[in-house]
Design a protein around this motif. Structure first.
Motif, PDB file in Angstrom:
ATOM      1  N   LEU B  16      20.449  41.618  -2.903  1.00 22.82           N
ATOM      2  CA  LEU B  16      20.770  40.427  -3.494  1.00 22.82           C
ATOM      3  C   LEU B  16      19.858  40.079  -4.635  1.00 22.82           C
ATOM      4  N   ASP B  17      18.806  40.891  -4.815  1.00 21.24           N
ATOM      5  CA  ASP B  17      17.655  40.636  -5.653  1.00 21.24           C
ATOM      6  C   ASP B  17      18.415  40.221  -7.246  1.00 21.24           C
ATOM      7  N   GLY B  18      17.902  39.240  -7.960  1.00 19.15           N
ATOM      8  CA  GLY B  18      18.476  39.212  -9.196  1.00 19.15           C
ATOM      9  C   GLY B  18      19.662  37.845  -9.460  1.00 19.15           C
ATOM     10  N   GLY B  19      19.930  37.558  -8.091  1.00 23.31           N
ATOM     11  CA  GLY B  19      20.814  36.576  -8.294  1.00 23.31           C
ATOM     12  C   GLY B  19      20.721  35.582  -6.925  1.00 23.31           C
ATOM     13  N   SER B  20      21.060  34.260  -7.036  1.00 23.68           N
ATOM     14  CA  SER B  20      20.825  33.421  -5.837  1.00 23.68           C
ATOM     15  C   SER B  20      21.820  32.833  -5.191  1.00 23.68           C
ATOM     16  N   ARG B  21      23.209  33.130  -5.780  1.00 25.57           N
ATOM     17  CA  ARG B  21      24.328  32.394  -5.255  1.00 25.57           C
ATOM     18  C   ARG B  21      25.312  33.530  -4.562  1.00 25.57           C
ATOM     19  N   VAL B  22      25.675  33.496  -3.518  1.00 26.81           N
ATOM     20  CA  VAL B  22      26.147  34.424  -2.712  1.00 26.81           C
ATOM     21  C   VAL B  22      27.569  33.793  -1.918  1.00 26.81           C
ATOM     22  N   PHE B  23      28.501  34.627  -2.273  1.00 29.39           N
ATOM     23  CA  PHE B  23      29.791  34.284  -1.421  1.00 29.39           C
ATOM     24  C   PHE B  23      29.910  35.253  -0.422  1.00 29.39           C
ATOM     25  N   ILE B  24      30.269  35.012   0.974  1.00 29.18           N
ATOM     26  CA  ILE B  24      30.040  36.032   1.986  1.00 29.18           C
ATOM     27  C   ILE B  24      31.522  36.255   2.547  1.00 29.18           C
ATOM     28  N   ILE B  25      31.665  37.659   2.722  1.00 29.69           N
ATOM     29  CA  ILE B  25      33.181  37.779   3.110  1.00 29.69           C
ATOM     30  C   ILE B  25      33.095  38.745   4.418  1.00 29.69           C
ATOM     31  N   GLY B  26      33.900  38.239   5.419  1.00 26.82           N
ATOM     32  CA  GLY B  26      33.943  39.118   6.755  1.00 26.82           C
ATOM     33  C   GLY B  26      35.259  39.721   6.900  1.00 26.82           C
ATOM     34  N   CYS B  27      35.504  40.318   7.890  1.00 28.23           N
ATOM     35  CA  CYS B  27      36.884  40.712   8.413  1.00 28.23           C
ATOM     36  C   CYS B  27      37.071  40.466   9.719  1.00 28.23           C
ATOM     37  N   ALA B  28      38.231  40.279  10.017  1.00 26.79           N
ATOM     38  CA  ALA B  28      38.959  39.849  11.231  1.00 26.79           C
ATOM     39  C   ALA B  28      39.488  40.894  12.087  1.00 26.79           C
ATOM     40  N   LYS B  29      39.204  41.812  11.782  1.00 23.30           N
ATOM     41  CA  LYS B  29      39.608  43.040  12.580  1.00 23.30           C
ATOM     42  C   LYS B  29      38.441  43.724  13.271  1.00 23.30           C
ATOM     43  N   CYS B  30      38.270  44.915  12.719  1.00 28.66           N
ATOM     44  CA  CYS B  30      37.300  45.870  13.465  1.00 28.66           C
ATOM     45  C   CYS B  30      35.785  45.272  13.323  1.00 28.66           C
ATOM     46  N   ALA B  31      35.481  44.720  12.215  1.00 26.09           N
ATOM     47  CA  ALA B  31      33.957  44.056  12.019  1.00 26.09           C
ATOM     48  C   ALA B  31      34.062  43.051  12.881  1.00 26.09           C
ATOM     49  N   THR B  32      34.766  42.357  13.464  1.00 25.77           N
ATOM     50  CA  THR B  32      34.869  41.142  14.158  1.00 25.77           C
ATOM     51  C   THR B  32      34.495  41.708  15.742  1.00 25.77           C
ATOM     52  N   VAL B  33      35.341  42.896  16.012  1.00 24.11           N
ATOM     53  CA  VAL B  33      35.223  43.421  17.510  1.00 24.11           C
ATOM     54  C   VAL B  33      33.916  44.140  17.426  1.00 24.11           C
ATOM     55  N   CYS B  34      33.298  44.834  16.296  1.00 22.77           N
ATOM     56  CA  CYS B  34      31.961  45.417  16.512  1.00 22.77           C
ATOM     57  C   CYS B  34      30.723  44.389  16.079  1.00 22.77           C
ATOM     58  N   LYS B  35      31.337  43.289  16.057  1.00 25.00           N
ATOM     59  CA  LYS B  35      30.268  42.311  15.724  1.00 25.00           C
ATOM     60  C   LYS B  35      29.359  42.543  14.379  1.00 25.00           C
ATOM     61  N   SER B  36      29.699  43.119  13.455  1.00 25.82           N
ATOM     62  CA  SER B  36      29.022  43.441  12.333  1.00 25.82           C
ATOM     63  C   SER B  36      29.590  42.143  11.104  1.00 25.82           C
ATOM     64  N   GLY B  37      30.725  41.693  11.440  1.00 24.03           N
ATOM     65  CA  GLY B  37      31.225  41.063  10.170  1.00 24.03           C
ATOM     66  C   GLY B  37      32.524  40.027  10.845  1.00 24.03           C
ATOM     67  N   GLY B  38      32.410  39.525  11.724  1.00 25.80           N
ATOM     68  CA  GLY B  38      33.533  38.450  12.145  1.00 25.80           C
ATOM     69  C   GLY B  38      32.649  37.068  11.909  1.00 25.80           C
ATOM     70  N   GLU B  39      33.513  36.072  12.260  1.00 24.04           N
ATOM     71  CA  GLU B  39      33.117  34.735  11.874  1.00 24.04           C
ATOM     72  C   GLU B  39      31.908  34.369  12.342  1.00 24.04           C
TER      73      GLU B  39
END
Lengths: 291, 215
Positions: B16-39
């Protein structure tokens, strides 16, 4: 059949094979020196293929160098580092350079060697490699397309007579024979009964057995092998025998000689794995040949 | 499901170097179950990045980021927050990350590594049983995949590295061919193993894969 090994086995001569590893560098001198030392005692010398997934000179180059010296090689060829094109290319090269004995192997996993980050291939397995060799001997590539001339390889395969559960390995051993393996060079054997049972199980199919004889130097070496060498398991009784011996190095030769003498009665030859101690080969060969 | 793990936070921050503003996107399916990108993981990432001095313009957990049209539509619904961001940080599998990259010209940062198509043993424990080879042979192997479960992908039986029924490569796991043999033996069809299996046809695994169903 240009293979001397094939002719000796066909004539039911008891054969002795030994093993040399290609150099980890481009100087063949020590390799040729070792092979020349072993040659008078061995009917053929195995040339290993990046054994233990450790990078060395290609077995094709090293085996061809032995042919040039008048030494009969058994070129080991694994499926780990080559896809089907590369395997067939190397086989054609081997045939052209006078290498006639091939030991078709799967190959140790790349994770046990010195290039662990590499990708292993396993495009073919050892059975499919044997089928490919058989096709090339019939003048075709593995797809059935004609070659400019047929090869005349004498193909063999590996087997592990003492592995448990042994029954699981039997269908594959049958497939190896059906696919063209004419001899098995076995993993190291220590148990005479298991070797006899193995020979009883496989030889009715016509395949000949060359028993693997491993020459141990110490209990520590045996323990190291058990921990680090894939597919090799030295029984505790052997390790204890080495530990109890006043001179473990001599005891290791004694154990090897006992197994070699038993092999003389049940199979077609022995393959001596001296683990760097080439000087034990003449002594074991002399005992076996004196019978 | 697709099993993914989060990249180490320092790698994400460095990407993320070179920018300060970030929008974060997760996934309600697989990434939620394996706890890499849920809520929960999106919320934690928001806090961690804020602590690292980043401004979070917004977050969203999309129901299946691999669904390209839905991802595009959901991002449009948050267009203002997306447009304010220097980076879209995506916590989903690689397929989802590429849906996002296709839906927006804002720079996309992958926050995960996609590992494998996984079975779920129990909560938080995943195992690879299928490697999507495109040429299923489970009918011949007692329902155990040698392409995947055998570390060498061997089709004709165990390699010489099997010792006491264990795999040479993964010593803690049983040899796939021992499992296959024992299962076929219990089902009294071990003779299925006697025929030679030909070499694989890798045309089935050609990438990039695509499939369009006929009507």
């Amino acid at each position: 059949m240009p293979s001397l090994l094939a002719r000796k086995l066909a004539a039911h001569e008891f054969v002795i094979t030994a093993e040399v590893a290609p150099p980890r560098g481009c100087d063949l001198t020590p390799f040729l020196h070792s092979a020349a030392y072993l040659a008078p005692y061995a009917d053929a010398v195995n040339v290993t293929d990046n054994q233990g997934a450790n990078m060395r000179m290609s077995p094709l180059s090293a085996a061809a160098a032995l042919v040039r010296e008048g030494i009969e090689p058994i070129m080991q060829l694994t499926c780990r580092d080559r896809n089907r094109l590369a395997l067939q290319s190397d086989l054609l090269g081997a045939a052209a350079l006078g290498v006639h004995n091939i030991l078709a192997l799967t190959g140790d996993g790349i994770g046990c060697g010195d290039h662990r980050q590499g990708r292993s291939v396993f495009d073919l397995d050892s059975v499919q490699l044997l089928q490919t060799i058989t096709a090339m001997n019939a003048g075709c590539d593995m797809n059935g397309a004609p070659l400019a001339g047929a090869t005349s390889f004498f193909a063999g395969a590996a087997a592990a007579p003492e592995v448990e559960p042994f029954g699981v390995t039997l269908p594959k051993l049958g497939k190896k024979v059906a696919s063209g393996a004419r001899y098995f060079q076995t993993q190291a054997v220590f148990n005479p009964e298991k070797l006899s049972a193995f020979c009883d199980a496989v030889t009715p199919s016509g395949v000949q057995v060359i028993a693997g004889i491993l020459v141990l130097k110490s209990a520590k070496m045996a323990e190291f092998i058990n921990q680090h060498i894939p597919g090799l398991r030295i029984p505790l009784t052997v390790i204890e025998r080495l530990r109890a011996a006043a001179d473990p190095a001599t005891e290791g030769i004694e154990i090897a000689v006992e197994m070699a003498l038993h092999s003389r009665t049940v199979c077609s030859g022995i393959h001596i794995m001296s683990m760097g101690r080439d000087e034990v080969v003449p002594c074991i060969a002399a005992v076996v040949r004196s019978l | 499901m697709i099993v993914s793990t989060q990249k180490p936070l320092e790698n994400i921050i460095s990407a993320l170097d070179g920018g300060s503003r970030v929008f974060i996107i997760g996934c309600a399916k697989c990434a939620t179950v394996c706890k890499s990108g849920g809520e929960e993981e999106v919320f934690r990432m928001q806090e961690a990045l804020a602590e690292a001095g980043k401004e979070i313009t917004g977050t969203i957990v999309i129901d299946e980021t691999c669904h390209m049209l839905r991802t595009s539509r959901d991002l449009r619904s948050r267009q203002e927050q997306v447009n304010q961001a220097d980076f879209l940080l995506v916590l989903s599998c690689g397929a989802g990350i590429q849906s996002v990259a296709e839906a927006s010209d804002t720079k996309v940062v992958a926050g995960t590594d996609s590992k494998f198509l996984g079975n779920i043993r129990r909560f938080g424990q995943f195992e690879q049983r299928c490697s999507l080879c495109g040429d299923c042979r489970l009918n011949e192997t007692g329902g155990v995949c040698p392409v995947t479960v055998c570390a060498k992908g061997l089709l004709n039986g165990p390699c010489g590295g099997m010792v006491d029924g264990a795999c040479e490569v993964n010593g803690d796991s049983p040899c796939a061919w021992v499992t296959i043999y024992e299962r076929l033996e219990r089902q009294e069809r071990v003779e299925q193993l006697h025929g030679t299996t030909p070499a694989r046809d890798f045309i089935h695994e050609a990438t990039p894969g695509s499939l369009k169903l006929g009507r």
